[in-house]
Design an enzyme around this catalytic site. Structure first.
Site, PDB file in Angstrom:
ATOM      1  N   LYS A 136       0.803  -1.225   0.000  1.00  0.00           N
ATOM      2  CA  LYS A 136       0.000   0.000   0.000  1.00  0.00           C
ATOM      3  C   LYS A 136       0.834   1.272   0.000  1.00  0.00           C
ATOM      4  CE  LYS A 136      -4.291  -1.862   1.606  1.00  0.00           C
ATOM      5  NZ  LYS A 136      -5.518  -1.707   2.318  1.00  0.00           N
ATOM      6  N   LYS A 186      -7.608 -10.203  -5.770  1.00  0.00           N
ATOM      7  CA  LYS A 186      -8.776 -10.580  -4.983  1.00  0.00           C
ATOM      8  C   LYS A 186      -9.931  -9.601  -5.181  1.00  0.00           C
ATOM      9  CE  LYS A 186      -7.781  -8.836  -0.328  1.00  0.00           C
ATOM     10  NZ  LYS A 186      -7.910  -9.107   1.093  1.00  0.00           N
ATOM     11  N   LYS A 240     -13.638  -4.195  -2.756  1.00  0.00           N
ATOM     12  CA  LYS A 240     -14.630  -3.131  -2.883  1.00  0.00           C
ATOM     13  C   LYS A 240     -14.010  -1.793  -3.260  1.00  0.00           C
ATOM     14  CE  LYS A 240     -14.148  -3.305   2.015  1.00  0.00           C
ATOM     15  NZ  LYS A 240     -14.584  -3.977   3.214  1.00  0.00           N
TER      16      LYS A 240
END
Ligand code: TRP
Length: 327
Positions: A111, A193, A196
């Site tokens: 990240k 994966k 959202k």
């Protein structure tokens, strides 16, 4: 005595990957262990950005926990920020961990890639807050996805380190990584994966998607070259779709493959969409009912936070006393 603890960040809507990869496992486990605690980890949700409508999201996630089958007779649910002990223990644990070990965390490296100096200290510190969540409640087992295993291992390391100095303080938790749990991939990219926060809504099926939207999303899902409907390493897209089919129908993949021998992707996708719709319908109905009464839901969460208070306070008091914090 087995106590499980797990949580989901309220950064957006929940999708089938959350259900098949986490919540469905919680639902089973709650009947197999002595105690289960499920948290909406809202303080983890602000490490990268401050989600819009965070408060609303928290209630939505809690409502989905209940709609999916978290049973209040068996489990406790609450919101992380409603228990101040998490942040307090996280601070203390900060002082027992090193820059080196946090810098090695895969999630942090991913990240922060390319923006190391501008990511928040909170993103770096995320695993410590997670360790605090787990250790505060003396969780023996922590059901998580493969991607969170490293964080649970850090919680173990910290517990052991602390116990070496101040014996018998923390229970050393074990991750539960159930091989039978389905790792659902993105509909538009089976290499990643289902997520959202991904750019496109064609990545996922949200738990509250309408039947039309589900049909549209499944019909647009990426497929593999060829036409066989089989789960195989060289067919990541079909493997993922069969995995979803199996998850929502409860049927095994082999029998699904047998059903679709000689049929095309179009037929398969139509059947899959209808199966998902059928699966989600009762949960959506329950969700609507729960979210319609926000006062009741708030009360459930307030009661939940109160019911875990004695455990959290006892752990924290012991930690502070052993270190010598306070008088
Ligand atoms: N980091 C976890 C995730 O992203 C969420 C989480 C926060 C969690 N605290 C936890 C999971 C404690 C298990 C136990 O999935």
């Amino acid at each position: 005595m087995k106590r499980i603890f797990s949580g989901i960040k309220p950064t957006g809507i929940l999708h089938l990957g959350n259900y098949l990869g986490a919540i469905s496992q919680w639902i089973d486990l709650q009947y197999k262990v002595d105690e289960s605690i499920f948290c909406v980890v809202d303080m983890h949700a602000i490490t990268v950005e401050r989600p819009e409508k965070l408060s609303e999201n928290i209630l939505n996630i809690a409502a989905w926990y209940l709609a999916c089958g978290i049973d209040l007779e068996k489990s406790k649910i609450f919101v992380q920020s409603m228990r101040p002990e998490h942040a307090e223990l996280a601070w203390i644990l900060n002082c027992f961990s090193t820059m080196g070990e946090l810098g090695r965390m895969t999630q942090y490296k991913e990240k922060s890639e390319g923006k190391k100096d501008s990511v928040s200290v909170g993103l770096f510190d995320y695993p410590i807050l997670m360790a605090a969540d787990i250790l505060l409640y003396g969780a023996t087992d922590v059901p998580v996805g493969e991607d969170q295993k490293q964080h649970v291992e850090l919680a173990r390391d910290l517990a052991i380190r602390f116990n070496n100095q101040y014996s018998g303080t923390f229970i050393v938790p074990e991750p539960i990584i159930d091989a039978s749990v389905r790792r659902i991939k993105a509909l538009d990219n089976p290499a990643k994966k289902m997520e959202k926060s991904a750019g496109s809504e064609y990545n996922y099926v949200a738990l509250d998607d309408s039947p039309e939207l589900i049909r549209k999303k499944i019909s647009r899902a990426v497929t593999d070259s060829g036409s066989e409907i089989v789960a195989r390493e060289d067919k990541p897209a079909m493997t993922n779709l069969l995995n979803i089919f199996s998850g929502v129908s409860g049927r095994d993949i082999k029998s699904l493959e047998a059903d679709f021998v000689g049929k095309g992707y179009g037929d398969f996708k139509k059947a899959l969409a209808e199966e998902i719709i059928l699966f989600l319908e009762p949960k959506q109905a329950k969700y609507k009912e729960i979210i319609a009464d926000k006062d009741k839901l708030r009360k459930i969460l307030t009661d939940g936070a109160k019911s875990v208070e004695p455990i959290a306070q006892k752990t924290l008091a012991e930690v502070k006393k052993k270190i010598g914090l306070g008088i």
